[in-house]
Design an enzyme around this catalytic site. Structure first.
Site, PDB file in Angstrom:
ATOM      1  N   LYS A 166       0.834  -1.213   0.000  1.00  0.00           N
ATOM      2  CA  LYS A 166       0.000   0.000   0.000  1.00  0.00           C
ATOM      3  C   LYS A 166       0.869   1.264   0.000  1.00  0.00           C
ATOM      4  CE  LYS A 166      -3.402  -2.704  -0.116  1.00  0.00           C
ATOM      5  NZ  LYS A 166      -4.610  -3.129   0.522  1.00  0.00           N
TER       6      LYS A 166
HETATM    7  C1  LIG Z   1      -5.605  -4.129   0.979  1.00  0.00           C
HETATM    8  C2  LIG Z   1      -7.058  -3.924   0.986  1.00  0.00           C
HETATM    9  C3  LIG Z   1      -7.861  -4.264   2.082  1.00  0.00           C
HETATM   10  C4  LIG Z   1      -7.383  -5.087   3.246  1.00  0.00           C
HETATM   11  O1  LIG Z   1      -6.279  -4.638   3.875  1.00  0.00           O
HETATM   12  P1  LIG Z   1      -5.290  -5.718   4.613  1.00  0.00           P
HETATM   13  O2  LIG Z   1      -4.383  -4.828   5.383  1.00  0.00           O
HETATM   14  O3  LIG Z   1      -4.614  -6.488   3.544  1.00  0.00           O
HETATM   15  O4  LIG Z   1      -6.124  -6.564   5.502  1.00  0.00           O
HETATM   16  C5  LIG Z   1      -9.196  -3.929   2.045  1.00  0.00           C
HETATM   17  N1  LIG Z   1      -9.739  -3.317   0.980  1.00  0.00           N
HETATM   18  C6  LIG Z   1      -9.014  -2.988  -0.107  1.00  0.00           C
HETATM   19  C7  LIG Z   1      -9.681  -2.289  -1.237  1.00  0.00           C
HETATM   20  C8  LIG Z   1      -7.653  -3.295  -0.150  1.00  0.00           C
HETATM   21  O5  LIG Z   1      -6.949  -2.987  -1.246  1.00  0.00           O
END
Ligand SMILES: *Cc1c(COP(=O)(O)O)cnc(C)c1O
Length: 367
Positions: free
Chosen positions: A180
């Site tokens: 991210k």
């Molecule tokens: C990455 C992501 C999540 C979940 O986050 P995690 O930290 O991997 O649990 C939820 N929604 C979207 C759109 C994502 O890209």
């Protein structure tokens, strides 16, 4: 030509120093570094509260639990997202209803409006690829119908609608997973302007305790560690710079990919700022090659790309007939799943890398 990855994790000297200071402090679990992360991230979002949790999925689950959703309550979201969005709603016990999307890949407020009924309790827009959903229209709809808003901002740290940051329109749920825009391997952040919700989230995060062994509610262990927070804290300070690098790369891609038949570059609706978690083009039916062919072409040239997401979340066999999933038709989302392809845009790419991506795509189009 060197390989150009779709994502790249670079841990710099600031993160190293912060992690080392936590290691030497002997305080590895939730402590002052988590508190510093919460303070700086809340400030970035312009809200009074940020609550750090163990990951982005937990952020969504916690937000829905803090809102007190019950079985039978309906939550309206988009089917064009990562499975975490769907799984979190299922875990909350609520029923999922799917609205369609617009050409910008975010949820369509008109389609949301059409699904609202007596059981609807919350809207859960996803700021997909880093582009905020149309929060002005969605806030109006939610206010008129008395609905809560939970924002899946996992991909959109620092994105804005007008002068407001995402995560300030409802309960904001952010991920700090390794890929991210703000990352610490695994981690999550929840933002809110509601004191009672923030208080509830902190209680639920820590086994329902404010004071040790004084349980006030059945809770969870959703805590983040100081080691993880130490990786994220320096990045909060650099987020504006990171986003500017991604935006410059996106602008270069858009200029370089102009005019290819059947290829649509991403657009940013006026009043919204995109933080370019992904740079996602569409390969339409009128393009001279299929999306799969373009993917193969890029593979051969070691240019990374991603299909986010190749199918709608609930179209996998494991969700078939699930009693908490509505059977809503979303033709535009269905088409996006066959057309979308993301190209490298991250902040560690330089102009020359971007030019190689452009050259490769133009070559595939025989241009
Ligand atoms: C990455 C992501 C999540 C979940 O986050 P995690 O930290 O991997 O649990 C939820 N929604 C979207 C759109 C994502 O890209």
């Amino acid at each position: 030509m060197s390989s150009i990855p779709i994502t790249s994790v670079v841990i710099g000297p600031e993160e190293e120093a912060a992690v080392l200071s936590v290691l030497r402090s002997g305080r590895l679990a939730q402590g002052p570094m988590v508190a510093e992360l919460e303070r700086s991230f809340a400030e970035l979002c312009g809200v009074p509260h940020a609550v750090a949790v163990s990951n982005g999925t937990v952020a969504l689950v916690a937000a829905l639990e803090a809102l007190g959703l019950q079985p039978g309550d309906e939550v309206i979201t988009t089917p064009f997202s990562f499975a975490a969005t769907l799984n979190a709603i299922l875990e909350s016990g609520a029923t999922v209803r799917f609205a369609d999307i617009r050409d910008d890949f975010t949820i369509d407020p008109a389609s949301v409006q059409a699904l609202i009924n007596d059981r609807t309790k919350a809207l859960l827009p996803v700021h997909l690829y880093g582009l905020p959903a149309d929060m002005t229209a969605l806030t109006e709809i939610a206010d008129a119908a008395g609905l809560a808003i939970v924002e899946d901002a996992a991909q959109a740290h620092g994105a804005r609608v007008g002068d407001r940051a995402v995560g300030s329109f409802g309960v904001g749920c952010f991920s700090m997973y390794a890929t991210k825009n703000l990352q610490c391997g695994e981690g999550g952040l929840i933002t809110t302007s509601d004191d009672a919700i923030a208080d509830r989230l902190r209680l639920l995060r820590n086994q329902g305790m404010r004071v040790r062994y004084q349980y006030e509610a059945p809770g969870h262990n959703w805590r983040l560690t100081d080691l993880q927070a130490a990786i994220a804290v320096p990045q909060v300070g650099r987020l504006a710079e990171t986003t500017a690098r991604r935006a410059a790369n996106a602008a270069r891609l858009t200029a370089g990919l102009a005019g290819l038949p059947g290829l649509t570059t991403p657009s940013v609706p006026s009043g919204r700022s995109h933080v370019w978690h992904q740079y996602t083009v569409r390969i339409g039916a009128d393009a001279p090659l299929s999306r799969d062919d373009l993917g193969k072409w890029l593979d051969e040239r070691q240019i990374g790309y991603g299909l986010y997401y190749p199918r709608l979340m609930h179209h996998y066999d494991c969700y078939a007939g699930h009693p908490q999933i509505g059977t809503d038709e979303t033709p535009r989302a269905l088409r996006a799943a066959t057309e979308a392809l993301s190209l490298p845009v991250h902040q560690h790419l330089v102009d020359d890398d971007i030019d190689q991506v452009i050259e490769a795509v133009r070559g595939a189009f025989n241009d």
